[in-house]
Design a protein around this motif. Structure first.
Motif, PDB file in Angstrom:
ATOM      1  N   ASP A 162       0.815  -1.223   0.000  1.00  0.00           N
ATOM      2  CA  ASP A 162       0.000   0.000   0.000  1.00  0.00           C
ATOM      3  C   ASP A 162       0.847   1.271   0.000  1.00  0.00           C
ATOM      4  OD1 ASP A 162       1.002  -0.292   2.536  1.00  0.00           O
ATOM      5  OD2 ASP A 162      -0.907  -0.019   3.590  1.00  0.00           O
ATOM      6  N   THR A 163       2.151   1.143  -0.192  1.00  0.00           N
ATOM      7  CA  THR A 163       3.011   2.323  -0.268  1.00  0.00           C
ATOM      8  C   THR A 163       2.682   3.107  -1.534  1.00  0.00           C
ATOM      9  OG1 THR A 163       4.792   1.105   0.841  1.00  0.00           O
ATOM     10  CG2 THR A 163       5.399   3.137  -0.281  1.00  0.00           C
ATOM     11  N   THR A 164       2.429   4.403  -1.389  1.00  0.00           N
ATOM     12  CA  THR A 164       2.039   5.229  -2.529  1.00  0.00           C
ATOM     13  C   THR A 164       3.253   5.580  -3.390  1.00  0.00           C
ATOM     14  OG1 THR A 164       2.344   7.329  -1.346  1.00  0.00           O
ATOM     15  CG2 THR A 164       0.197   6.233  -1.135  1.00  0.00           C
ATOM     16  N   VAL A 165       2.975   6.074  -4.597  1.00  0.00           N
ATOM     17  CA  VAL A 165       4.054   6.495  -5.507  1.00  0.00           C
ATOM     18  C   VAL A 165       4.855   7.621  -4.867  1.00  0.00           C
ATOM     19  CG1 VAL A 165       4.576   7.526  -7.746  1.00  0.00           C
ATOM     20  CG2 VAL A 165       2.786   5.785  -7.565  1.00  0.00           C
ATOM     21  N   GLN A 166       4.162   8.561  -4.228  1.00  0.00           N
ATOM     22  CA  GLN A 166       4.849   9.675  -3.572  1.00  0.00           C
ATOM     23  C   GLN A 166       5.792   9.175  -2.480  1.00  0.00           C
ATOM     24  OE1 GLN A 166       2.232  12.485  -1.673  1.00  0.00           O
ATOM     25  NE2 GLN A 166       3.894  13.836  -1.022  1.00  0.00           N
ATOM     26  N   GLN A 167       5.319   8.249  -1.678  1.00  0.00           N
ATOM     27  CA  GLN A 167       6.162   7.701  -0.626  1.00  0.00           C
ATOM     28  C   GLN A 167       7.375   6.981  -1.213  1.00  0.00           C
ATOM     29  OE1 GLN A 167       2.880   5.504   1.270  1.00  0.00           O
ATOM     30  NE2 GLN A 167       3.357   6.536   3.200  1.00  0.00           N
ATOM     31  N   ARG A 168       7.157   6.219  -2.272  1.00  0.00           N
ATOM     32  CA  ARG A 168       8.265   5.499  -2.903  1.00  0.00           C
ATOM     33  C   ARG A 168       9.313   6.468  -3.458  1.00  0.00           C
ATOM     34  NH1 ARG A 168       7.669   0.085  -3.784  1.00  0.00           N
ATOM     35  NH2 ARG A 168       5.613  -0.820  -3.380  1.00  0.00           N
ATOM     36  N   LEU A 169       8.858   7.569  -4.086  1.00  0.00           N
ATOM     37  CA  LEU A 169       9.791   8.550  -4.636  1.00  0.00           C
ATOM     38  C   LEU A 169      10.613   9.211  -3.538  1.00  0.00           C
ATOM     39  CD1 LEU A 169       7.553  10.229  -7.375  1.00  0.00           C
ATOM     40  CD2 LEU A 169       9.528   8.723  -7.732  1.00  0.00           C
ATOM     41  N   LEU A 170       9.957   9.554  -2.421  1.00  0.00           N
ATOM     42  CA  LEU A 170      10.671  10.175  -1.302  1.00  0.00           C
ATOM     43  C   LEU A 170      11.699   9.220  -0.696  1.00  0.00           C
ATOM     44  CD1 LEU A 170       7.716  12.046   0.465  1.00  0.00           C
ATOM     45  CD2 LEU A 170       9.696  13.105  -0.638  1.00  0.00           C
ATOM     46  N   MET A 171      11.288   7.959  -0.536  1.00  0.00           N
ATOM     47  CA  MET A 171      12.212   6.955   0.006  1.00  0.00           C
ATOM     48  C   MET A 171      13.398   6.743  -0.931  1.00  0.00           C
ATOM     49  SD  MET A 171       9.341   4.270   1.402  1.00  0.00           S
ATOM     50  CE  MET A 171      10.491   2.917   1.658  1.00  0.00           C
ATOM     51  N   ALA A 172      13.111   6.645  -2.230  1.00  0.00           N
ATOM     52  CA  ALA A 172      14.181   6.434  -3.204  1.00  0.00           C
ATOM     53  C   ALA A 172      15.128   7.630  -3.245  1.00  0.00           C
ATOM     54  CB  ALA A 172      13.583   6.182  -4.588  1.00  0.00           C
ATOM     55  N   GLY A 173      14.548   8.835  -3.234  1.00  0.00           N
ATOM     56  CA  GLY A 173      15.377  10.042  -3.234  1.00  0.00           C
ATOM     57  C   GLY A 173      16.234  10.139  -1.983  1.00  0.00           C
ATOM     58  N   GLY A 174      15.641   9.813  -0.840  1.00  0.00           N
ATOM     59  CA  GLY A 174      16.383   9.868   0.417  1.00  0.00           C
ATOM     60  C   GLY A 174      17.521   8.865   0.447  1.00  0.00           C
ATOM     61  N   THR A 175      17.242   7.652   0.022  1.00  0.00           N
ATOM     62  CA  THR A 175      18.287   6.619   0.008  1.00  0.00           C
ATOM     63  C   THR A 175      19.395   6.981  -0.966  1.00  0.00           C
ATOM     64  OG1 THR A 175      16.691   4.886   0.583  1.00  0.00           O
ATOM     65  CG2 THR A 175      18.755   4.174  -0.406  1.00  0.00           C
ATOM     66  N   THR A 176      19.030   7.537  -2.119  1.00  0.00           N
ATOM     67  CA  THR A 176      20.030   7.936  -3.115  1.00  0.00           C
ATOM     68  C   THR A 176      20.962   9.005  -2.553  1.00  0.00           C
ATOM     69  OG1 THR A 176      18.507   7.439  -4.938  1.00  0.00           O
ATOM     70  CG2 THR A 176      20.360   8.910  -5.421  1.00  0.00           C
ATOM     71  N   LEU A 177      20.392  10.005  -1.877  1.00  0.00           N
ATOM     72  CA  LEU A 177      21.223  11.060  -1.289  1.00  0.00           C
ATOM     73  C   LEU A 177      22.142  10.504  -0.206  1.00  0.00           C
ATOM     74  CD1 LEU A 177      18.849  14.155  -0.954  1.00  0.00           C
ATOM     75  CD2 LEU A 177      20.982  14.021  -2.241  1.00  0.00           C
ATOM     76  N   GLN A 178      21.586   9.640   0.641  1.00  0.00           N
ATOM     77  CA  GLN A 178      22.399   9.084   1.724  1.00  0.00           C
ATOM     78  C   GLN A 178      23.527   8.209   1.187  1.00  0.00           C
ATOM     79  OE1 GLN A 178      19.045   7.441   4.109  1.00  0.00           O
ATOM     80  NE2 GLN A 178      19.898   8.624   5.806  1.00  0.00           N
ATOM     81  N   GLU A 179      23.213   7.391   0.185  1.00  0.00           N
ATOM     82  CA  GLU A 179      24.247   6.542  -0.402  1.00  0.00           C
ATOM     83  C   GLU A 179      25.279   7.367  -1.163  1.00  0.00           C
ATOM     84  OE1 GLU A 179      24.625   3.212  -0.227  1.00  0.00           O
ATOM     85  OE2 GLU A 179      22.900   2.921   1.076  1.00  0.00           O
ATOM     86  N   SER A 180      24.830   8.444  -1.808  1.00  0.00           N
ATOM     87  CA  SER A 180      25.740   9.293  -2.590  1.00  0.00           C
ATOM     88  C   SER A 180      26.661  10.112  -1.698  1.00  0.00           C
ATOM     89  CB  SER A 180      24.944  10.243  -3.485  1.00  0.00           C
ATOM     90  OG  SER A 180      24.115   9.524  -4.368  1.00  0.00           O
ATOM     91  N   SER A 181      26.235  10.365  -0.477  1.00  0.00           N
ATOM     92  CA  SER A 181      27.034  11.213   0.411  1.00  0.00           C
ATOM     93  C   SER A 181      28.426  10.627   0.654  1.00  0.00           C
ATOM     94  CB  SER A 181      26.312  11.416   1.746  1.00  0.00           C
ATOM     95  OG  SER A 181      26.202  10.192   2.464  1.00  0.00           O
ATOM     96  N   GLY A 182      28.523   9.311   0.610  1.00  0.00           N
ATOM     97  CA  GLY A 182      29.817   8.684   0.833  1.00  0.00           C
ATOM     98  C   GLY A 182      30.762   8.835  -0.343  1.00  0.00           C
ATOM     99  N   MET A 183      30.235   9.270  -1.489  1.00  0.00           N
ATOM    100  CA  MET A 183      31.086   9.441  -2.674  1.00  0.00           C
ATOM    101  C   MET A 183      31.626  10.872  -2.782  1.00  0.00           C
ATOM    102  SD  MET A 183      28.609   7.505  -5.417  1.00  0.00           S
ATOM    103  CE  MET A 183      27.498   6.220  -4.873  1.00  0.00           C
ATOM    104  N   VAL A 184      31.189  11.755  -1.886  1.00  0.00           N
ATOM    105  CA  VAL A 184      31.600  13.157  -1.932  1.00  0.00           C
ATOM    106  C   VAL A 184      32.812  13.356  -1.035  1.00  0.00           C
ATOM    107  CG1 VAL A 184      30.889  15.540  -1.469  1.00  0.00           C
ATOM    108  CG2 VAL A 184      29.240  13.888  -2.381  1.00  0.00           C
TER     109      VAL A 184
END
Length: 333
Positions: free
Chosen positions: A259-281
């Motif tokens: 029942d996870t909405t598209v909006q929730q999925r986008l926010l989760m994906a965006g958040g995880t991407t930023l957190q994972e990318s932070s280690g590459m900076v």
């Protein structure tokens, strides 16, 4: 053991309302007529009529039950020489009240105190009677046997539903086990390098997950399980930060609730991407900012869809004030 049986007989309207004998209860009798041929010298603890839901067609039928030793046998009629089936109580998990039975709709006659579920490792059997006292005695007697020889578990949320495991589920599990076994044997005999062997071994783990899936797992459940498994194994075996980040995002999406909405999925994906990318900076401050922003986004995605703006603001402030300050401490000192 008592030499004489204590019995009660009542005429009840059960199932189709024709006025047939609906309850014939005999307690602690060693000379019960039903099921004596098949159950040998086992002691009959209790017997009588109950209504049972079928496994294949889900219809409700009156059956004559005999609790004998560790088995709950059921017959079409009291005097039938051969039982239609039996419930092995050595695999019993417990006796459930109506409110703890995972059944969508009960017949009108199955009132709260008249209904019960006998949960086993492979199936939950749904039953009901017509006499409150008689049903209470059934519950007590069956619980006593399960407590003694079964695998009692008070958590009904993990009980299997009330029908046999489907042929498709059995076929998938059997095939998965066979493929996994044969593949592991081939890997051991192939002489492959360790890296390749590890990758193939991880692929077998994904296949074995299908064999270990719940008996009630749907096609969607199995696809999500496989997707999550593949993503996790890719992230583990591919030495690339970008691939690892993508694998973690994909794994999280596969594991999200239906029942996870598209909006929730986008926010989760965006958040995880930023957190994972932070280690590459390379810049430490920039990395910390990205990690914090990613955490805030992810928190918003995990929040319920009906969360108010005020609550969302408090969630974000909570992360900034209580979770993340340690990330910036070294820069302030």
């Amino acid at each position: 053991m008592a030499s004489a049986a204590t019995s009660t007989s009542k005429s009840e309207n059960v199932g189709n309302g024709t006025g047939e004998d609906a309850s014939m209860t005999t307690t602690a009798s060693a000379s019960a007529s039903a099921g004596s041929a098949s159950a040998g010298a086992e002691e009959t603890i209790k017997e009588g009529y109950l209504v049972k839901q079928g496994g294949a067609y889900r219809s409700w039928n009156k059956r004559y039950f005999v609790l004998k030793g560790t088995r709950l046998l059921y017959y079409k009629e009291k005097d039938d020489p051969q039982s239609k089936g039996e419930i092995d109580l050595t695999t019993g998990l417990g006796v459930r009240d109506k409110n703890n039975c995972h059944l969508g709709e009960w017949p009108d006659g199955a009132q709260y105190y008249l209904a019960l579920g006998v949960a086993t490792e492979s199936r939950t059997y749904f039953l009901y009677g017509t006499d409150k006292k008689d049903v209470a005695e059934w519950k007590k007697a069956i619980r006593k046997v399960i407590k003694k020889v079964g695998k009692p578990n008070g958590n009904s949320s993990r009980d299997p539903e009330g029908k046999p495991e489907s042929f498709a589920s059995k076929a998938i599990k059997g095939s998965a086990k066979l493929v996994a076994k044969m593949t592991r044997k081939a890997i051991r005999q192939s002489g492959l390098d360790d890296k390749t062997a590890d990758i193939l071994d991880d692929a077998v783990d994904v296949v074995e997950d299908q064999a270990d899936a719940s008996r009630n797992a749907t096609v969607s459940d199995r696809v999500k399980m496989a997707g999550s498994g593949v993503a996790g194994k890719v992230g583990k075996n591919v030495d690339n930060d970008v691939v690892d980040m993508g694998a973690n995002v994909a794994k999280e999406q596969f594991e999200a609730d239906d029942d996870t909405t598209v909006q929730q999925r986008l926010l989760m994906a965006g958040g995880t991407t930023l957190q994972e990318s932070s280690g590459m900076v390379d810049d430490q401050i920039g990395s910390a900012v990205m990690d914090t922003a990613g955490g805030v986004l992810h928190d918003q995605g995990e929040a319920d869809s009906d969360t108010s703006v005020k609550e969302r603001v408090l969630i974000a402030v909570g992360r900034f004030c209580f979770v993340c300050p340690h990330q910036y401490t070294e820069f302030v000192e």
